[in-house]
Scaffold this motif. Structure first.
Motif, PDB file in Angstrom:
ATOM      1  N   SER A  82       6.440   3.531  -6.117  1.00 25.93           N
ATOM      2  CA  SER A  82       6.577   2.982  -4.778  1.00 25.93           C
ATOM      3  C   SER A  82       5.901   3.892  -3.755  1.00 25.93           C
ATOM      4  O   SER A  82       5.194   3.433  -2.858  1.00 25.93           O
ATOM      5  N   GLN A 101      -1.504   2.159   0.522  1.00 28.23           N
ATOM      6  CA  GLN A 101      -1.549   1.141   1.578  1.00 28.23           C
ATOM      7  C   GLN A 101      -1.848   1.766   2.924  1.00 28.23           C
ATOM      8  O   GLN A 101      -2.667   1.267   3.694  1.00 28.23           O
ATOM      9  N   GLU A 140      12.526   5.657   3.158  1.00 30.94           N
ATOM     10  CA  GLU A 140      13.080   4.701   4.103  1.00 30.94           C
ATOM     11  C   GLU A 140      12.273   4.629   5.390  1.00 30.94           C
ATOM     12  O   GLU A 140      11.972   3.547   5.876  1.00 30.94           O
ATOM     13  N   MET A 166      -0.913  -3.931  -3.534  1.00 34.60           N
ATOM     14  CA  MET A 166       0.505  -4.209  -3.751  1.00 34.60           C
ATOM     15  C   MET A 166       1.306  -3.614  -2.596  1.00 34.60           C
ATOM     16  O   MET A 166       1.213  -2.422  -2.317  1.00 34.60           O
ATOM     17  N   ALA A 167       2.037  -4.424  -1.892  1.00 30.75           N
ATOM     18  CA  ALA A 167       2.861  -3.948  -0.792  1.00 30.75           C
ATOM     19  C   ALA A 167       4.311  -3.883  -1.241  1.00 30.75           C
ATOM     20  O   ALA A 167       4.839  -4.839  -1.797  1.00 30.75           O
ATOM     21  N   ILE A 168       4.938  -2.762  -1.004  1.00 27.08           N
ATOM     22  CA  ILE A 168       6.300  -2.572  -1.484  1.00 27.08           C
ATOM     23  C   ILE A 168       7.181  -2.092  -0.339  1.00 27.08           C
ATOM     24  O   ILE A 168       6.812  -1.180   0.393  1.00 27.08           O
ATOM     25  N   ASP A 169       8.318  -2.720  -0.173  1.00 27.78           N
ATOM     26  CA  ASP A 169       9.345  -2.226   0.739  1.00 27.78           C
ATOM     27  C   ASP A 169      10.132  -1.188  -0.052  1.00 27.78           C
ATOM     28  O   ASP A 169      11.055  -1.515  -0.795  1.00 27.78           O
ATOM     29  N   SER A 170       9.736   0.067   0.123  1.00 25.01           N
ATOM     30  CA  SER A 170      10.252   1.118  -0.758  1.00 25.01           C
ATOM     31  C   SER A 170      11.753   1.301  -0.645  1.00 25.01           C
ATOM     32  O   SER A 170      12.438   1.485  -1.653  1.00 25.01           O
ATOM     33  N   ALA A 171      12.248   1.254   0.585  1.00 23.82           N
ATOM     34  CA  ALA A 171      13.687   1.488   0.760  1.00 23.82           C
ATOM     35  C   ALA A 171      14.486   0.395   0.059  1.00 23.82           C
ATOM     36  O   ALA A 171      15.487   0.667  -0.617  1.00 23.82           O
ATOM     37  N   LEU A 202      13.461  -1.549  -2.403  1.00 25.34           N
ATOM     38  CA  LEU A 202      13.268  -1.456  -3.853  1.00 25.34           C
ATOM     39  C   LEU A 202      14.191  -0.386  -4.446  1.00 25.34           C
ATOM     40  O   LEU A 202      14.814  -0.589  -5.495  1.00 25.34           O
ATOM     41  N   THR A 203      14.267   0.738  -3.754  1.00 31.19           N
ATOM     42  CA  THR A 203      15.131   1.818  -4.236  1.00 31.19           C
ATOM     43  C   THR A 203      16.590   1.363  -4.279  1.00 31.19           C
ATOM     44  O   THR A 203      17.306   1.594  -5.266  1.00 31.19           O
ATOM     45  N   LEU A 255       9.335  -2.961 -11.071  1.00 28.60           N
ATOM     46  CA  LEU A 255       7.984  -2.835 -10.528  1.00 28.60           C
ATOM     47  C   LEU A 255       7.305  -4.198 -10.435  1.00 28.60           C
ATOM     48  O   LEU A 255       6.564  -4.466  -9.494  1.00 28.60           O
ATOM     49  N   ASP A 271       6.713  -6.642  -5.806  1.00 27.21           N
ATOM     50  CA  ASP A 271       5.774  -7.410  -4.978  1.00 27.21           C
ATOM     51  C   ASP A 271       6.436  -8.588  -4.285  1.00 27.21           C
ATOM     52  O   ASP A 271       6.016  -8.998  -3.216  1.00 27.21           O
ATOM     53  N   LYS A 272       7.442  -9.146  -4.941  1.00 26.76           N
ATOM     54  CA  LYS A 272       8.013 -10.411  -4.455  1.00 26.76           C
ATOM     55  C   LYS A 272       9.302 -10.220  -3.664  1.00 26.76           C
ATOM     56  O   LYS A 272       9.814 -11.170  -3.091  1.00 26.76           O
ATOM     57  N   ALA A 303      10.070  -9.067  -0.904  1.00 28.38           N
ATOM     58  CA  ALA A 303      10.061  -9.403   0.523  1.00 28.38           C
ATOM     59  C   ALA A 303      10.414 -10.862   0.761  1.00 28.38           C
ATOM     60  O   ALA A 303      10.886 -11.219   1.835  1.00 28.38           O
ATOM     61  N   ASP A 304      10.166 -11.703  -0.223  1.00 30.15           N
ATOM     62  CA  ASP A 304      10.425 -13.136  -0.057  1.00 30.15           C
ATOM     63  C   ASP A 304      11.743 -13.567  -0.693  1.00 30.15           C
ATOM     64  O   ASP A 304      12.022 -14.761  -0.770  1.00 30.15           O
ATOM     65  N   VAL A 305      12.499 -12.605  -1.175  1.00 30.64           N
ATOM     66  CA  VAL A 305      13.761 -12.932  -1.835  1.00 30.64           C
ATOM     67  C   VAL A 305      14.924 -12.575  -0.912  1.00 30.64           C
ATOM     68  O   VAL A 305      15.072 -11.409  -0.530  1.00 30.64           O
TER      69      VAL A 305
END
Lengths: 241, 178
Positions: free
Chosen positions: A45, A52, A104, B1-6, B8-9, B42, B46-47, B49-51
């Motif tokens: 991540s 990005q 975060e 690939m864009a990831i919302d890291s927080a 996802l963690t 992983l 990617d998805k 954000a839409d869930v």
């Protein structure tokens, strides 16, 4: 609709059935496995985020310095934190919070591209970043080594480049993966993640159908690293001894 | 690939055990489950954000089911290759001298679950192992509540029959686990 009593809770139920269900409920990753999984996810991540932001900076131009520092800060904190997590099995229990908190802050700046909320088809499993335990130390003890910041930034770059190869593999493009690995070799002549790059190359060769080269490379790797955590995977993948 | 890291963690920390168990019950060997679990998160990253948050578990379940299916295909290919090279054993033999009760139980559990049709297994895992309500299972699988109930009944029958068959074949004794 009222839920029926679960088999495990039924009075006079079959003991063996109950035992099997109890076993199924109690299973889970080992504490070490859990740490590695979470650390691998955090590292991937962080690498993605750094990539990005660097890309965004290169197109925006104006905010280049600020964004690059942001990306570096994320990678510099999160990736070593992931490594600490991975090494926790050998040291004291690894703190998981730093990796999460480090991720975060910048997360709100990055939004995923809209995509249908359906699970995607899984690609053949390439080498996972959770295999990072073979990473060398981020900050060597000797005074002549580069500063911690330089080293961490370089490590983030290496992870990001390997992530490109990994994504190409996941996407079923072993040729592209090999090209990314060639770029990796050119950019990092003295890599910190050389073992990971070699394993990815073997995976790519194997996926491309070049079994002989994959096996040959695997045998060379195993000769030098017989106790590598990748050893079992490579033997299974290539048939190397 | 864009990831919302927080996110996802957080999702990984909250649902790792659930995903890992689902993978196992869907046929991923224990030795491959860690890799597969990481892959689930992983692949899902990617998805995410839409869930919606309330759909995260259902989304991970569906992703895990797909990854497990891929893993099973891979295992079958390896097994086919093996069978072509050598004579495979007709039936896994569970020697009481060689294997502990716990290991035999785990092997039996894997076999029993593998014998169960996939649509039944989904409901069985979610209800009997993950203790999710019928209503929530219907929401997760996007099927009517009545269908969940019907599948659960058939799944239980399949589970009980499989255990009975294995017991008759191997002499596996009640109370051998734990």
């Amino acid at each position: 609709m009222t839920d029926p009593t679960r088999l495990i809770d039924e009075a006079g139920g079959d003991a063996l059935e109950g035992s099997l269900l109890q076993l199924a409920r109690s299973e889970g990753p080992s504490s070490d496995g859990r740490r590695k999984i979470l650390a691998g996810i955090a590292a991937a991540s962080a690498a993605s985020l750094a990539t990005q932001q660097a890309q965004a900076a290169s197109t925006a131009g104006k905010g280049l310095t600020v964004v690059k520092w942001g990306a570096l800060a994320v990678a510099a904190v999160a990736i070593p934190a992931a490594i600490l997590l991975l090494r926790g099995g050998h040291d004291s229990p690894a703190p998981q919070a730093p990796a999460a908190s480090a991720l975060e802050a910048p997360a709100t700046e990055v939004k995923a591209t809209p995509a249908p909320a359906t699970p995607v088809e899984a690609a053949p499993a390439p080498v996972a970043l959770e295999d990072l335990p073979t990473l060398p130390s981020v900050a060597p003890a000797t005074g002549s080594a580069p500063s911690g910041r330089q080293n961490q930034g370089s490590l983030a770059d290496e992870v990001a480049q390997l992530q490109k190869a990994k994504l190409a593999l996941k996407g079923g493009s072993p040729g592209q993966a090999l090209a990314e690995l060639t770029t990796y070799a050119q950019r990092f002549p003295r890599p910190m993640l050389g073992a990971e790059a070699t394993v990815l190359r073997i995976e790519a060769l194997s996926q491309r159908g070049d079994a002989a080269r994959a096996k040959s490379l695997a045998e060379g790797f195993l000769a030098k690293n017989p106790n590598s955590p990748y050893a079992a995977r490579l033997r299974s993948l290539t048939g190397a001894r | 690939m864009a990831i919302d890291s927080a996110r996802l963690t957080r999702v990984a920390q909250e649902h790792l055990d659930f995903v890992w168990r689902c993978l196992r019950r869907f046929g991923v060997p224990a030795g491959d489950a860690d890799d597969a679990a990481q892959q689930v998160f992983l692949v899902a990253a990617d998805k995410l954000a839409d869930v919606p948050v309330e759909r995260e578990r259902a989304f991970l379940f569906a992703t895990a089911a797909r990854i497990a299916a891929n893993a099973r295909r891979s295992i079958r290919r390896r097994q086919t290759a093996y069978d072509n090279l050598s004579q495979a054993p007709e039936e896994p033999t569970m020697s009481q001298d060689e294997l502990s009760d716990q290991l035999r139980a785990r092997t039996l559990l894997d076999q029993v679950m593998a014998d169960m049709p996939e649509d039944l297994r989904e409901v069985f895992v979610l209800f009997e192992i993950e203790e999710i309500s019928i209503q929530d299972i219907a929401t997760t699988l996007e099927i009517p509540v009545g269908t969940v109930g019907s599948r659960l009944r058939r799944a239980r029958q399949a589970f009980q029959q499989a255990v009975t068959r294995h017991r008759a074949r191997t002499g596996f004794k009640q109370g051998a686990v734990g």
